[in-house]
Enzyme design. Structure first.
Site, mmCIF file in Angstrom:
data_model
loop_
_atom_site.group_PDB
_atom_site.id
_atom_site.type_symbol
_atom_site.label_atom_id
_atom_site.label_comp_id
_atom_site.label_asym_id
_atom_site.label_seq_id
_atom_site.Cartn_x
_atom_site.Cartn_y
_atom_site.Cartn_z
ATOM 1 N N GLY B 58 0.980 -1.115 -0.020
ATOM 2 C CA GLY B 58 0.028 -0.098 0.098
ATOM 3 C C GLY B 58 0.963 1.250 -0.009
ATOM 4 O O GLY B 58 2.043 1.306 -0.673
ATOM 5 N N GLU B 59 0.526 2.413 0.552
ATOM 6 C CA GLU B 59 1.211 3.511 0.800
ATOM 7 C C GLU B 59 1.714 3.729 2.198
ATOM 8 O O GLU B 59 0.817 3.899 2.836
ATOM 9 C CB GLU B 59 0.395 4.898 0.134
ATOM 10 C CG GLU B 59 1.296 6.039 0.473
ATOM 11 C CD GLU B 59 2.551 5.990 -0.270
ATOM 12 O OE1 GLU B 59 2.843 5.502 -1.402
ATOM 13 O OE2 GLU B 59 3.577 6.475 0.805
ATOM 14 N N SER B 60 2.862 3.492 2.326
ATOM 15 C CA SER B 60 3.551 3.473 3.701
ATOM 16 C C SER B 60 3.061 4.787 4.555
ATOM 17 O O SER B 60 2.737 4.535 5.762
ATOM 18 C CB SER B 60 4.860 3.106 3.969
ATOM 19 O OG SER B 60 5.687 4.303 3.141
ATOM 20 N N CYS B 90 6.423 -4.994 0.778
ATOM 21 C CA CYS B 90 6.423 -3.585 0.299
ATOM 22 C C CYS B 90 6.397 -2.364 1.259
ATOM 23 O O CYS B 90 7.212 -1.993 1.932
ATOM 24 C CB CYS B 90 5.741 -3.389 -0.950
ATOM 25 S SG CYS B 90 5.909 -2.158 -2.059
ATOM 26 N N ARG B 119 12.586 3.878 0.564
ATOM 27 C CA ARG B 119 11.187 4.052 -0.075
ATOM 28 C C ARG B 119 11.570 4.390 -1.324
ATOM 29 O O ARG B 119 12.372 5.058 -1.855
ATOM 30 C CB ARG B 119 10.535 5.251 0.719
ATOM 31 C CG ARG B 119 8.943 5.058 0.579
ATOM 32 C CD ARG B 119 8.354 5.895 1.644
ATOM 33 N NE ARG B 119 7.105 6.743 1.319
ATOM 34 C CZ ARG B 119 7.079 7.734 0.829
ATOM 35 N NH1 ARG B 119 7.775 8.544 1.013
ATOM 36 N NH2 ARG B 119 5.699 8.246 0.420
ATOM 37 N N ILE B 148 6.564 -3.041 -7.237
ATOM 38 C CA ILE B 148 5.651 -1.936 -7.597
ATOM 39 C C ILE B 148 6.311 -0.523 -6.659
ATOM 40 O O ILE B 148 6.143 -0.636 -5.422
ATOM 41 C CB ILE B 148 4.245 -2.169 -7.189
ATOM 42 C CG1 ILE B 148 3.670 -3.475 -7.810
ATOM 43 C CG2 ILE B 148 3.497 -0.991 -7.549
ATOM 44 C CD1 ILE B 148 3.411 -3.456 -9.227
ATOM 45 N N ARG B 149 6.704 0.242 -7.393
ATOM 46 C CA ARG B 149 7.502 1.478 -6.947
ATOM 47 C C ARG B 149 8.149 0.860 -5.457
ATOM 48 O O ARG B 149 7.696 1.417 -4.316
ATOM 49 C CB ARG B 149 6.437 2.527 -6.474
ATOM 50 C CG ARG B 149 5.864 3.155 -7.642
ATOM 51 C CD ARG B 149 4.830 4.294 -7.391
ATOM 52 N NE ARG B 149 4.997 5.003 -6.237
ATOM 53 C CZ ARG B 149 5.420 6.370 -6.389
ATOM 54 N NH1 ARG B 149 5.831 6.979 -7.426
ATOM 55 N NH2 ARG B 149 5.678 7.249 -5.205
ATOM 56 N N HIS B 184 5.605 -8.389 -3.946
ATOM 57 C CA HIS B 184 4.442 -8.817 -3.337
ATOM 58 C C HIS B 184 4.070 -10.210 -3.609
ATOM 59 O O HIS B 184 3.395 -10.406 -4.953
ATOM 60 C CB HIS B 184 3.424 -7.955 -4.168
ATOM 61 C CG HIS B 184 3.521 -6.696 -3.752
ATOM 62 N ND1 HIS B 184 2.814 -6.052 -2.801
ATOM 63 C CD2 HIS B 184 4.261 -5.444 -4.436
ATOM 64 C CE1 HIS B 184 3.249 -4.754 -2.640
ATOM 65 N NE2 HIS B 184 4.117 -4.237 -3.757
ATOM 66 N N GLU B 186 1.880 -11.819 -2.822
ATOM 67 C CA GLU B 186 0.478 -12.017 -2.753
ATOM 68 C C GLU B 186 -0.240 -12.017 -3.641
ATOM 69 O O GLU B 186 -1.179 -12.104 -4.112
ATOM 70 C CB GLU B 186 -0.191 -11.318 -1.458
ATOM 71 C CG GLU B 186 -0.060 -9.625 -1.775
ATOM 72 C CD GLU B 186 1.050 -8.913 -1.648
ATOM 73 O OE1 GLU B 186 2.261 -9.832 -1.265
ATOM 74 O OE2 GLU B 186 1.167 -7.638 -1.498
#
EC number: 4.3.3.6
Lengths: 312, 207
Positions: B58-60, B90, B119, B148-149, B184, B186
């Site tokens: 997600g977005e940390s 991530c 990050r 992903i990023r 990821h 998952e």
């Protein structure tokens, strides 16, 4: 056509990669999956982008005018100035999205060259092609596209969209169109699930979408990509309602920076989306926000000014 | 510590997925496919009932903010301190690191793992990629990994085991019952990291 048929299946392949692969469907759809449960905010300056990031936005949409102003000022609305996009990218560390006109594949090439994180092929801008949308498969950068119904969503996915947002009526602060479209898409998915296998062929014909994709949606009970809601969301309760109706997340455009206290409203909408099933938390988030954007009732808009009807 | 605990036959205890923002659904699906009893953690009461915790992608910076807003930050730090098995992917790896490089000025990790994590270490989304990784601890076949990023681990403390690298950069680590990946598993049908996490949970909860 070969591309359209081949590429949607690339995501299932398990071939051995000898080096790192960029721009695959898995990688493009993956970023949208990470944005779930989040709020994506329209911003027109680096200062607004800073406010959005500090308030907990998962991404920002960099544009020159929010939809409410596009609507008020009229004229042709185009891709943003590259300097503005660069300035916003420099200001924040969360993903930065930007809009290209429907069918304007060169604006999309420019946005990819600017290394934005997502391109929104958007009806909020003036369409550049009234027949074709952008062929999104050749791009490394992923695309999000709007849809008012399941057929439109599946046609966009067939063209390579890695994320769908239901269209509302942008720049109005009236959530009714967003409600209608998310309900339509979810309802049509539920209907597909009730069909027998031989009925799916006709359903594909009616939806004007490839059979394989229609069968996949019927099987999984959801789109193969993330589904956000956009257009007309102005309050924490609006945003939470979209989540309860099955959205994976919410775009908020004019609703934040056309309101009395953007910082507070942005944080409140983030909180309401995270706690969308908790009315007490939504009530809490709704306190002390000052005035919401004034808004326009969609019913009062003459048909040529309805943005959601752009795209097909 | 894994010996004799492979397989999904035994009840690993109840595990939670931190469900504030991110790819929660994908983690729940993998854990359930391995036979785990999974619950969503959105507040301290739900945290108290789990024997292991997954921190999703997600977005940390957003997950950090929401964890504070919903009163989860201190309880999570406390549970990690008292030996709760945690698996972060991530953003989850960023939250599990003792130190974040290139975070927001106000951003804080939960910490627990003696690593520094950068990050967005690979650049913007056009640089996101898939790759095949050799992970000796997981054996064959190689791991299909989607970045992903993604973050990378830039410093590894004593007692932290490096599980995988891509282009010489550390992307999977383990310290005791804490497990973290830059990528990821998952989203790729890769279940071996989750299985390893469930083994930690079973071991700690002593079932």
């Amino acid at each position: 056509m070969a591309g359209l048929i081949r590429q949607p299946h690339a995501i299932h392949e398990r071939h051995i990669m000898t080096e790192n692969t960029t721009g695959s469907a898995r990688v493009k759809r993956g970023l949208a999956e990470m944005l779930k449960g989040g709020v994506i905010m329209d911003v027109v300056t680096p200062e607004q982008a800073r406010i959005a990031e500090d308030a907990g936005a998962v991404a920002v949409m960099a544009l020159e005018r929010v939809p409410a102003d596009i609507r008020a000022q009229g004229g042709v609305a185009r891709m943003s100035d590259p300097d503005l996009i660069d300035a916003i990218k420099a200001e924040v560390s969360i993903p930065v999205m930007a809009k290209a006109r429907i069918g304007h594949f060169v604006e999309a090439q420019v946005l990819e060259a600017l290394e934005v994180d997502y391109i929104d092929e958007s009806e909020v801008l003036s369409p550049a092609d009234y027949v074709n949308h952008i062929d999104k498969w050749p791009f490394t950068v992923p695309f999000v596209c709007g849809a008012t119904n399941l057929g439109e969503a599946l046609r966009r996915i067939t063209e390579g969209a890695a994320m769908i947002r239901s269209k509302g009526e942008a720049g109005t602060g009236d959530v009714s169109e967003a409600t209608k479209h998310i309900r339509t898409i979810s309802g049509e998915i539920r209907r597909l699930q009730s069909l027998s296998k031989d009925e799916l062929f006709v359903a594909a014909k009616e939806l004007q979408a490839p059979y394989e994709l229609v069968a996949e949606v019927a099987e999984r009970g959801s789109l193969p990509v993330v589904l956000f809601v956009a257009g007309g969301v102005a309050t924490p309760a609006d945003a939470a309602m979209m989540m309860q109706l099955g959205a994976d997340g919410v775009f908020v455009g004019s609703g934040i920076f056309k309101s009395g206290q953007p910082e507070a409203r942005a944080a409140a909408i983030v909180k309401a989306v995270a706690a969308f099933e908790d009315p007490k938390a939504i009530a809490d988030a709704s306190r002390g926000l000052g005035e919401a954007m004034v808004g326009i009732n969609v019913a009062d808009l003459p048909a040529p000014h309805r943005l959601a009807e752009r795209g097909w | 510590m894994d010996s004799g605990r492979r397989g999904t036959g035994e009840r690993p205890g109840r595990v939670g997925v931190l469900a504030l923002q991110g790819d929660v659904r994908e983690h729940v699906a993998v854990l359930e496919s391995l036979g785990a009893e999974v619950s969503l953690v959105r507040g301290p009461a739900q945290l108290a009932e789990v024997d292991g915790l997954v921190l999703p992608g997600g977005e940390s910076s957003v997950i950090d903010k929401l964890a504070r807003l919903f009163g989860l930050r201190e309880p999570i730090i406390e549970r990690i301190g008292s030996g709760l098995p945690v698996f972060g992917t991530c953003a989850g790896l960023i939250l599990l690191a003792d130190r974040i490089i290139d975070g927001l000025p106000t951003q804080l990790p939960f910490g627990g793992m003696d690593v520094d994590v950068r990050r967005n270490a690979f650049g913007s989304q056009v640089d996101s990629f898939e790759s095949m990784l050799d992970v000796p601890q997981l054996g064959e076949p190689p791991v299909h990994a989607t970045f992903i990023r993604a973050p990378v681990v830039e410093r590894v403390g004593e007692g932290v085991r490096v599980l995988a690298r891509v282009d010489d950069r550390v992307v999977a680590v383990e310290q005791g019952v804490l497990l973290g990946t830059s990528f990821h598993p998952e989203v790729d049908g890769e279940t071996r990291f989750h299985r390893r996490f469930l083994e930690h949970v079973a071991h700690v909860s002593g079932s």
